[in-house]
Design a protein around this motif. Structure first.
Motif, mmCIF file in Angstrom:
data_model
loop_
_atom_site.group_PDB
_atom_site.id
_atom_site.type_symbol
_atom_site.label_atom_id
_atom_site.label_comp_id
_atom_site.label_asym_id
_atom_site.label_seq_id
_atom_site.Cartn_x
_atom_site.Cartn_y
_atom_site.Cartn_z
ATOM 1 N N UNK A 247 -4.959 -2.023 3.336
ATOM 2 C CA UNK A 247 -4.069 -1.552 3.396
ATOM 3 C C UNK A 247 -3.551 -0.577 2.306
ATOM 4 N N UNK A 248 -4.093 -0.460 1.707
ATOM 5 C CA UNK A 248 -4.622 0.025 0.647
ATOM 6 C C UNK A 248 -3.072 -0.150 -0.353
ATOM 7 N N UNK A 249 -3.404 -1.509 -0.681
ATOM 8 C CA UNK A 249 -2.240 -2.236 -1.169
ATOM 9 C C UNK A 249 -1.892 -1.949 -2.682
ATOM 10 N N UNK A 250 -3.212 -1.239 -3.498
ATOM 11 C CA UNK A 250 -2.796 -1.103 -4.717
ATOM 12 C C UNK A 250 -1.524 0.395 -5.416
ATOM 13 N N UNK A 251 -2.191 1.211 -4.092
ATOM 14 C CA UNK A 251 -1.163 2.871 -4.271
ATOM 15 C C UNK A 251 -0.198 2.078 -3.452
ATOM 16 N N UNK A 252 0.550 1.969 -1.956
ATOM 17 C CA UNK A 252 1.171 1.795 -0.803
ATOM 18 C C UNK A 252 1.398 0.637 -0.878
ATOM 19 N N UNK A 293 -6.980 0.817 -13.621
ATOM 20 C CA UNK A 293 -8.356 -0.037 -14.395
ATOM 21 C C UNK A 293 -8.405 -1.137 -13.811
ATOM 22 N N UNK A 294 -7.655 -2.088 -13.492
ATOM 23 C CA UNK A 294 -8.193 -3.298 -12.858
ATOM 24 C C UNK A 294 -8.765 -3.291 -11.624
ATOM 25 N N UNK A 295 -8.507 -2.281 -10.788
ATOM 26 C CA UNK A 295 -9.188 -1.614 -9.388
ATOM 27 C C UNK A 295 -10.171 -1.586 -9.755
ATOM 28 N N UNK A 296 -10.644 -0.613 -10.422
ATOM 29 C CA UNK A 296 -11.925 0.095 -10.766
ATOM 30 C C UNK A 296 -12.769 -1.295 -11.011
ATOM 31 N N UNK A 301 -17.581 -4.897 -9.995
ATOM 32 C CA UNK A 301 -18.555 -6.085 -9.212
ATOM 33 C C UNK A 301 -18.469 -5.896 -8.199
ATOM 34 N N UNK A 302 -17.889 -5.210 -7.051
ATOM 35 C CA UNK A 302 -18.119 -5.584 -5.744
ATOM 36 C C UNK A 302 -18.786 -4.772 -5.932
#
Length: 315
Positions: A247-252, A293-296, A301-302
């Motif tokens: 659900x793209x929870x970091x942005x929505x 930044x944490x997402x990037x 890592x992914x």
């Protein structure tokens, strides 16, 4: 392979003079257990020098018995993919029956006369737990009693992996837990879905990880929310990638579930393409990060884990 669509009661104009070996089953997923049934029928047909046929249904029989929620109405293999897999296994023709209340209300004797005999089945093959009517009565154990010697019967035994029965239910449970590795073992091939590349929010390209958004048929059973290693076929070329179902929870806060795939070293515009996705490995669950930044950092890592997977697994 010929597909013959049938509505109950079968029209008198439909006549089948060619003898067949007939495999019965819904065969959602065409997993290793299903393959064992189908291959048994195909091999017996070759021995007899006649065609191999499959009797299956246009939707899940449970639709007749109970109300299914949005999730349980989905399928592991939609019709087009199911037919492709059956053809690859050597099936010559498919009898695709509309599974209605009137169809399931037949007695075992009526079903045999109305379908198996009319299909000119010389041999009938099914899994040990297959039923063709009332579950307590229309069993494979009692099929010889009802058939009265009109055809040969082959019952295929249960297939197990690590003490677990290989079944569509077990595969769906594994998909719901993200265990695509187990799914692929039960299928004997990689779990595959087909979808269309559509426009998305285009957030990925702003952080250095552009994605293709793959829209699936709502009846397609998908793995649970999470991050996966995948391969994507565009045209005739396979590309490596990492997919996010989420659900793209970091942005929505309230975003619908989407399938977004970052293809490694890929920069083409492929909007509108119909693509095939192979689901290879679960990496992690979806996380809400405190900052972009944490997402990037996590995406890096992914990507490293994805490249490492392909470095050690030839596909």
């Amino acid at each position: 392979m010929k597909v013959i669509k049938i509505h109950h009661p079968m029209a008198d104009s439909l006549q089948f003079s060619e003898p067949v070996v007939l495999a019965m089953g819904f065969f959602d997923g065409i997993h290793l257990g299903h393959q064992q049934v189908i291959k048994t029928a195909v091999n017996r047909a070759k021995q007899l020098g006649i065609k191999a046929a499959v009797l299956t249904y246009d939707h899940h029989p449970q639709v007749v018995y109970k109300r299914l929620d949005e999730h349980d109405r989905r399928y592991l293999t939609l019709p087009e993919q199911k037919f492709q897999l059956l053809e690859q296994l050597g099936v010559d023709q498919v009898f695709l029956i509309n599974y209605s209340y009137a169809f399931q209300d037949q007695t075992p004797a009526e079903f045999i006369q109305n379908y198996l005999v009319r299909f000119n089945a010389q041999v009938v093959v099914a899994g040990f737990d297959h039923t063709y009517g009332e579950k307590q009565i229309a069993t494979m154990e009692r099929l010889p009693e009802f058939s009265q010697g009109r055809f040969e019967i082959i019952t295929v035994p249960k297939l197990q992996q690590q003490a677990q029965k290989v079944s569509s239910t077990a595969i769906k449970e594994s998909l719901d837990s993200g265990n695509v590795t187990s799914v692929n073992k039960m299928l004997g091939r990689n779990f595959t879905t087909i979808g269309t590349v559509v426009h998305g929010e285009q957030v990925g390209r702003t952080i250095g990880y552009p994605t293709i958004n793959v829209e699936h048929n709502p009846l397609q059973w998908l793995p649970t929310i999470g991050i996966y290693v995948v391969r994507v076929k565009i045209g005739e070329v396979w590309y490596q990638g990492m997919a996010s179902i989420g659900k793209n929870v970091t942005f929505y806060n309230d975003h619908p579930v989407t399938v977004e795939i970052n293809l490694l070293d890929f920069k083409q515009n492929v909007y509108g393409e119909v693509v095939t996705v192979e689901w290879l490995k679960y990496l992690r669950g979806e996380e809400k990060f405190a900052s972009v930044e944490e997402l990037i950092d996590q995406l890096q890592v992914d990507e490293q884990n994805t490249r490492q997977f392909f470095g050690t697994n030839s596909n």
